[in-house]
Design an enzyme around this catalytic site. Sequence first.
Site, PDB file in Angstrom:
ATOM      1  N   LYS A 124      -6.802 -60.302  43.100  1.00  0.00           N
ATOM      2  CA  LYS A 124      -5.526 -61.023  43.059  1.00  0.00           C
ATOM      3  C   LYS A 124      -4.649 -60.591  44.240  1.00  0.00           C
ATOM      4  O   LYS A 124      -4.012 -61.419  44.889  1.00  0.00           O
ATOM      5  CB  LYS A 124      -4.812 -60.763  41.724  1.00  0.00           C
ATOM      6  CG  LYS A 124      -5.499 -61.485  40.563  1.00  0.00           C
ATOM      7  CD  LYS A 124      -5.040 -61.046  39.186  1.00  0.00           C
ATOM      8  CE  LYS A 124      -5.916 -61.666  38.104  1.00  0.00           C
ATOM      9  NZ  LYS A 124      -5.651 -61.197  36.755  1.00  0.00           N
ATOM     10  N   GLN A 142      -2.114 -56.579  33.831  1.00  0.00           N
ATOM     11  CA  GLN A 142      -3.544 -56.868  33.663  1.00  0.00           C
ATOM     12  C   GLN A 142      -3.991 -56.514  32.238  1.00  0.00           C
ATOM     13  O   GLN A 142      -3.754 -55.414  31.754  1.00  0.00           O
ATOM     14  CB  GLN A 142      -4.359 -56.074  34.704  1.00  0.00           C
ATOM     15  CG  GLN A 142      -5.840 -56.395  34.718  1.00  0.00           C
ATOM     16  CD  GLN A 142      -6.138 -57.853  35.077  1.00  0.00           C
ATOM     17  OE1 GLN A 142      -5.541 -58.412  35.994  1.00  0.00           O
ATOM     18  NE2 GLN A 142      -7.046 -58.479  34.342  1.00  0.00           N
ATOM     19  N   ASP A 175       1.826 -65.103  34.474  1.00  0.00           N
ATOM     20  CA  ASP A 175       0.587 -65.254  33.689  1.00  0.00           C
ATOM     21  C   ASP A 175       0.816 -66.201  32.500  1.00  0.00           C
ATOM     22  O   ASP A 175      -0.130 -66.642  31.859  1.00  0.00           O
ATOM     23  CB  ASP A 175       0.142 -63.877  33.159  1.00  0.00           C
ATOM     24  CG  ASP A 175      -1.191 -63.441  33.756  1.00  0.00           C
ATOM     25  OD1 ASP A 175      -1.844 -64.275  34.418  1.00  0.00           O
ATOM     26  OD2 ASP A 175      -1.567 -62.273  33.566  1.00  0.00           O
TER      27      ASP A 175
END
Length: 291
Positions: free
Chosen positions: A54, A98, A121
């Site tokens: 990412k 994450q 996200d």
Amino acid sequence: MTAKIIDGKATAERIRGEVKEAIEKRKTAGKSIPGLATVLVGENPASKVYVRNKQKACAEVGINSFGHDLPGDASQEEVEALVRKLNADPAVNGILVQLPMPKHLDEERVLASIDLGKDVDGFHPINIGRLAQKGREPVFVPCTPAGCMLLLEEAGAQIAGANAVVLGRSNIVGMPVALLLVKANATVTIVHSHSRNIPEIVREADILVAAIGQPEYVKKDWVKPGAYVIDVGINQKEDPTAKRGYRLVGDVAFAEVSEVAAAITPVPGGVGPMTIAMLLKNTLHAAELTD
Ligand code: NDP
């Protein structure tokens, strides 16, 4: 019938190009450069690779990335304090925690502590709640589900009024994909590990999204001729001829299902590349919200 192969790699590359161009325009216009903060707790090797990929993708399109690595025994308070600090940092437009986090941490509380306008996200409970409510829109849509929808649209699937079947109901993929399909006016059935007569349910699908993590689970005779098939699964299958001793396969038996579907995503090269592309897009959107 031989299915059209839905090229997620090409679509993802196009989106990355669009994001890059938009960021260059921002620079010329004297606007801020978007910034993404990644929060990685612990040493999970797969998570480390995902975070690195990412950050690399951010660098390629001109997004600043700020990596924050905490030890595996970090406390709830330490993680939330870091998120609060990032919430207050104007150089940070998006915050990505994450997942999965170590078991002792309360994931829901951490996700809820992210500023709604930085939740790139899309896993903040309010964003997911808005996805589930009629007439409401989330600030951000979760990346993999958003990628699935874009691939369906680009493949020319008629979503409104279609029978859609989603295999899997995880918070990350299955449930948000199902909610997005409902928003797009499909009639949606969600299949999970307690479902009965799965092949029969799948046979009704004009649109099938498979996200269960079971290698080549969906067979040709389960799939309605002319269906649109989105395969989210990424599974390792033993293959002595492969350099690593395995190859990646999806949740759908690709070769045989390709003989009946109208269109299908391959694994790799289908949904996979879309996740990071949509994250970059969301981070750009987060910066635009602050203009
Ligand atoms: P989870 O393990 O979190 O969820 C799996 C879901 O599938 C659960 O809802 C489970 O049901 C259901 N399920 C499992 N086995 C069966 C079965 N035999 N029959 C019916 N339902 C079943 O997985 P994720 O959603 O995180 O991921 C799914 C797949 O997608 C994985 O292969 C993963 O690697 C891949 N993935 C790919 C991404 C990408 O392309 N970028 C991103 C994220 C995931 P129940 O709820 O009852 O337990």
